[in-house]
Scaffold this active site. Structure first.
Site, short mmCIF file in Angstrom:
data_model
loop_
_atom_site.label_atom_id
_atom_site.label_comp_id
_atom_site.label_asym_id
_atom_site.label_seq_id
_atom_site.Cartn_x
_atom_site.Cartn_y
_atom_site.Cartn_z
N HIS A 1 42.77 41.20 34.66
CA HIS A 1 43.22 42.56 34.31
C HIS A 1 44.42 42.55 33.36
CE1 HIS A 1 40.47 44.39 37.07
NE2 HIS A 1 41.04 43.88 38.14
N ASP B 1 33.55 39.19 38.92
CA ASP B 1 34.44 39.94 39.82
C ASP B 1 33.94 41.39 39.91
OD1 ASP B 1 37.60 39.68 40.84
OD2 ASP B 1 37.00 41.72 40.31
N HIS C 1 35.51 44.04 39.89
CA HIS C 1 36.28 44.92 39.02
C HIS C 1 36.14 44.47 37.56
CE1 HIS C 1 38.37 44.92 42.98
NE2 HIS C 1 38.24 46.22 42.79
N ASP D 1 34.76 39.65 45.35
CA ASP D 1 34.97 40.94 46.00
C ASP D 1 33.76 41.87 45.92
OD1 ASP D 1 35.60 40.84 43.31
OD2 ASP D 1 37.61 41.65 43.54
#
Length: 208
Positions: A35, A71, A73, A151
């Site tokens: 991120h 991931d 996200h 995740d």
């Protein structure tokens, strides 16, 4: 925190070196990085380890490097850093809507996004992963860097997806079949199942 973040980057660069030497390598380091942008820390990420390693690979002679980010996200920082960078391609499979809210469409000429809705059934999720892997293979990378986030597991507390241990094993097998040097860096994954998920992925990567 700064020292830990720098250590994660150092581990990513070591992973790159190991991959170039023909080793199967997974960097079990935190904090994660995907991120973080060139200017901002966000989402538990301070320095974008995978983007730094990819840019180092390109700067030192690798002509085509792909990032595969599974991931849950969107890897918005990696996308922002690699956007339209010659010799690189970015593939992200992620839940949407979900933090950070980006990744709904492809951007630039080298960033390809595969959003999935919350609660996507496992078989449907696998099909999206398979499609992304197929597009990555078409890019014909010389090296693959994997943002390995766990995740999307059904029991992860900060997302709403459905994958199980065997799905991460299957994904490791699929990445192995790409057949080029590869390194994986740990990104997210916050359930108590994380060690089992990582182990299953590694078994897939190593053909076990």
């Amino acid at each position: 925190i700064a020292a830990f973040a720098r250590n994660s980057v150092a581990a990513a660069l070591t992973a790159l070196k190991c991959a170039r030497a023909g080793e199967t390598v997974f960097s079990l380091m935190r904090p994660p990085g995907h991120h973080a942008t060139q200017t901002d820390a966000m989402g538990f990420c301070y320095l974008n380890s995978i983007a730094i390693a990819v840019l180092e690979a390109v700067a030192t002679g690798t002509k085509r490097v792909a990032v595969f980010d599974f991931d849950v996200h969107h890897g918005n920082g990696t996308e922002a850093i690699l956007l339209n960078k010659a010799g690189t391609a970015f593939y992200s499979i992620h839940q949407h809507p979900c933090y950070p809210g980006t990744g709904t469409a492809n951007v630039g000429n080298n960033c390809f996004n595969f959003p999935v809705t919350p609660g996507t059934p496992r078989n449907a999720y696998r099909k999206v992963l398979e499609r992304a892997l197929g597009e990555l293979k078409q890019f014909k990378p010389e090296l693959v860097a994997v943002s390995a986030g766990f995740d999307a597991c059904a029991r992860d507390p900060i997302a709403q997806e459905t994958l199980e241990t065997e799905d991460f094993h299957w994904l490791g097998q699929g990445l192995r079949k790409v057949g080029v040097p590869m390194f994986s860096l740990l990104e997210g994954g916050y359930s108590s199942d994380l060690p089992e998920l990582v182990f299953a992925y590694l078994k897939g990567l190593t053909g076990k």
